[in-house]
Design an enzyme around this catalytic site. Structure first.
Site, PDB file in Angstrom:
ATOM      1  N   ASP A   1      -0.884   2.414   1.009  1.00 22.99           N
ATOM      2  CA  ASP A   1      -1.642   1.363   0.321  1.00 22.99           C
ATOM      3  C   ASP A   1      -2.255   0.365   1.300  1.00 22.99           C
ATOM      4  O   ASP A   1      -3.252  -0.272   0.995  1.00 22.99           O
ATOM      5  CB  ASP A   1      -0.736   0.620  -0.659  1.00 22.99           C
ATOM      6  CG  ASP A   1      -0.387   1.472  -1.873  1.00 22.99           C
ATOM      7  OD1 ASP A   1      -1.219   2.289  -2.287  1.00 22.99           O
ATOM      8  OD2 ASP A   1       0.736   1.322  -2.390  1.00 22.99           O
TER       9      ASP A   1
ATOM     10  N   HIS B   1       4.629  -3.469  11.748  1.00 24.33           N
ATOM     11  CA  HIS B   1       4.814  -3.599  10.307  1.00 24.33           C
ATOM     12  C   HIS B   1       6.184  -3.104   9.849  1.00 24.33           C
ATOM     13  O   HIS B   1       6.413  -2.903   8.649  1.00 24.33           O
ATOM     14  CB  HIS B   1       3.707  -2.842   9.556  1.00 24.33           C
ATOM     15  CG  HIS B   1       3.368  -3.437   8.226  1.00 24.33           C
ATOM     16  ND1 HIS B   1       3.894  -2.977   7.049  1.00 24.33           N
ATOM     17  CD2 HIS B   1       2.574  -4.475   7.885  1.00 24.33           C
ATOM     18  CE1 HIS B   1       3.427  -3.686   6.037  1.00 24.33           C
ATOM     19  NE2 HIS B   1       2.619  -4.602   6.516  1.00 24.33           N
TER      20      HIS B   1
ATOM     21  N   GLU C   1      -1.104   5.271  -9.572  1.00 27.54           N
ATOM     22  CA  GLU C   1       0.029   4.405  -9.279  1.00 27.54           C
ATOM     23  C   GLU C   1       0.333   3.566 -10.513  1.00 27.54           C
ATOM     24  O   GLU C   1      -0.421   3.553 -11.484  1.00 27.54           O
ATOM     25  CB  GLU C   1      -0.248   3.495  -8.069  1.00 27.54           C
ATOM     26  CG  GLU C   1      -0.200   4.194  -6.736  1.00 27.54           C
ATOM     27  CD  GLU C   1      -0.104   3.234  -5.555  1.00 27.54           C
ATOM     28  OE1 GLU C   1       0.142   2.028  -5.788  1.00 27.54           O
ATOM     29  OE2 GLU C   1      -0.253   3.681  -4.408  1.00 27.54           O
TER      30      GLU C   1
END
Length: 535
Positions: free
Chosen positions: A175, A115, A286
């Site tokens: 997240d 990632h 958030e």
């Protein structure tokens, strides 16, 4: 002895007798192992690799996947991929490359779930370690101060499922949970819990690390403390994380998940800063920026319920820039009524657009793994494996208004090519002994431009346009002296890295010299070049 060679053009054989040619090829054959055939690729694998005792295996053919990552912008083909089955596999291989020394250009990149954004977990003609191959048994301790021991290649989503069986869960998250422990701890690991618990690197008790010398070292606050703090947020420069002890807390079964909208940025940030400083507050906070999104609330209706359906149906965005505050409160069955009153009281202190209160109640695991749902939808449309030119910034609180004024509606005028996150965190929850670089102020904002580029597009949704846009944002920050720091940083020169680290650069260099003196590890960041002698 030189262990690493490059092929010259086949023309070097001209003028040789058949005997000389055959003899030369025999020498090459017994000196090295080629990846495929003796003429097919310009890289030769050291024969000494065969002498490394491994429980896993080295792959020289199935290597192309290791030249790609989520960013989908850079592709560096490695020489080989190590699929380790034990910590000793990694230690032996890194130690072997260390022993070869400066006569080799070999470098090592630890790759988790792939990632990375800009080739950080890749290495050109080096060795990639497939950390997911290392997964070992997780051990959960359920005593007074619970924790879980996990492999560096373990995915956070699997840790969640394992610890939930004991009614426990890690305190701090990212997240997206389909990332490896070693990957996020080498950066920081930030999400909406960071204001309360700090990033993931603030919730680690102990690490097992393999240095650039191939040494296996345990480290913590009380044992090899400098290595411990170096590796956390250290971008993989000082060691490969093979095991971590992660702090746990009691886990809720469900959460109340809330979204509200603002049209005034100053009110939006004021409410966010109030919530992260309140004693009794939400468990997750958030925010994100919405640029020219129509039908927004109708999209939310599939999973959220409006507080006032009539008012919500009358809300019009009129193309304005909006700011969404996203909140979550953990629910415990025997405290539902009390927690509902706490939420009601907290919301009464906020100044959002009253008609835009949307909420729902979901399982805790469903909330934490919420991004994976979007991933599956994008994959089904072929929109996941596209370039992701993300830009993540840490902006000092005192500069956030200037930042917003110069970027939202000016540099980003018409639309955004992905989510734009923006939320404050408390610096007091971070450990300044780690390698992560932060703004100087006590409160700073994470601003994340999570763009996706449409392949082959030359328009506003194309890669070059987004990269140009990112460059304009950075240039604006520099011109206005906003003192931002990049998170998941990427620079092309050591001078830029030196500027990034500022006064902490010398400490970073000293740590590199101590734990990876040949600069074998994590070459994809382009911070240091491996020390090599003339071949």
């Amino acid at each position: 002895m030189n262990y690493y060679y490059y092929y010259q053009p086949l023309g070097f054989l001209r003028g040789y007798t058949t005997f000389h040619v055959i003899r030369s090829l025999i020498i090459l054959f017994f000196s090295c192992i080629t990846i495929k055939s003796i003429f097919s690729l310009p890289i030769i694998v050291p024969l000494s690799f065969r002498t490394i005792p491994l429980e896993g295996h080295l792959s020289f053919d199935e290597i192309h996947h290791a030249a790609r990552d989520f960013g989908n912008q850079y592709q560096y083909l490695p020489l080989a991929v190590l699929n380790p089955k034990s910590v000793s596999d990694i230690a032996s291989t890194v130690g072997h490359i260390w022993q070869i020394g400066a006569s080799s250009r070999l470098t090592v990149a630890a790759r988790g779930h792939g990632h990375s954004l800009q080739g950080q977990a890749q290495t050109q003609h080096g060795l990639v370690i497939n950390m997911e191959s290392l997964r070992q048994e997780m051990r959960v301790y359920t005593g007074k101060n619970p924790y879980v021991d996990v492999s560096g290649g373990e995915l956070w989503i699997d840790i969640l499922h394992k610890t939930m069986k004991y009614g426990l869960a890690p305190k701090s998250w990212t997240d997206y949970l389909h990332l490896t422990v070693g990957g996020t701890l080498s950066n920081a690991g930030i999400s909406g819990q960071a204001f309360k618990h700090g990033p993931q690197i603030s919730n680690v008790h102990k690490l097992e690390v393999i240095t650039g010398k191939g040494e296996v070292m345990n480290c913590s606050e009380s044992e090899n403390a400098d290595l411990f703090h170096s590796v956390l947020g250290g971008l993989g420069q000082f060691g490969i994380i093979t095991k971590a002890r992660i702090s746990l807390e009691s886990a809720p079964k469900t959460v109340k998940w809330i979204r509200v909208l603002y049209s005034d940025f100053s009110i939006f940030t004021r409410d966010q800063e109030y919530l992260i400083s309140a004693e009794n507050t939400f468990d997750y906070i958030e925010g994100f920026v919405i640029i020219n999104r129509t039908g927004l609330l109708n999209n939310w209706r599939t999973s959220f319920n409006p507080q006032d359906p009539v008012q919500a149906s009358q809300f019009k965005s009129d193309g304005k820039i909006l700011y969404c505050l996203e909140l979550a409160k953990h629910f415990i069955p025997d405290r539902t009524e009390k927690l509902s009153k706490e939420i009601e009281n907290l919301l009464s202190q906020l100044h959002y657009i009253s008609s835009t209160l949307f909420q729902t109640e979901v399982l805790y695991t469903e909330f934490l793994d919420r991004v994976h749902v979007s991933e599956m939808k994008l994959r089904s449309k072929g929109l996941w494996d596209v370039p992701h030119p993300w830009l993540n910034l840490l902006v000092p609180r005192s500069k956030i208004y200037d930042f917003a004024d110069g970027v939202f509606g000016k540099i980003l005028k018409d639309t955004s090519n992905g989510p734009i996150l923006i939320y404050p965190v408390n610096k007091s929850k971070w450990d300044n002994r780690t390698s992560i670089v932060l703004p100087e102020e006590n409160v700073f904002y994470l601003v994340a431009f999570l763009s996706s580029a449409v392949p082959h597009s030359t328009g506003n949704d194309g890669l070059q346009h987004i990269l140009s846009q990112n460059k304009r944002i950075l240039s604006f920050c520099e011109a206005q002296k906003l003192e931002v720091k990049q998170y998941l940083p990427h620079y092309k020169t050591q001078e830029e890295w030196q500027t990034h680290f500022g006064s902490r650069w010398e400490t970073f260099v000293q740590r590199k010299s101590a734990y990876d003196p040949l600069a074998i590890l994590a070459p994809g960041h382009n911070i240091f070049q491996k020390l090599t002698s003339a071949l």
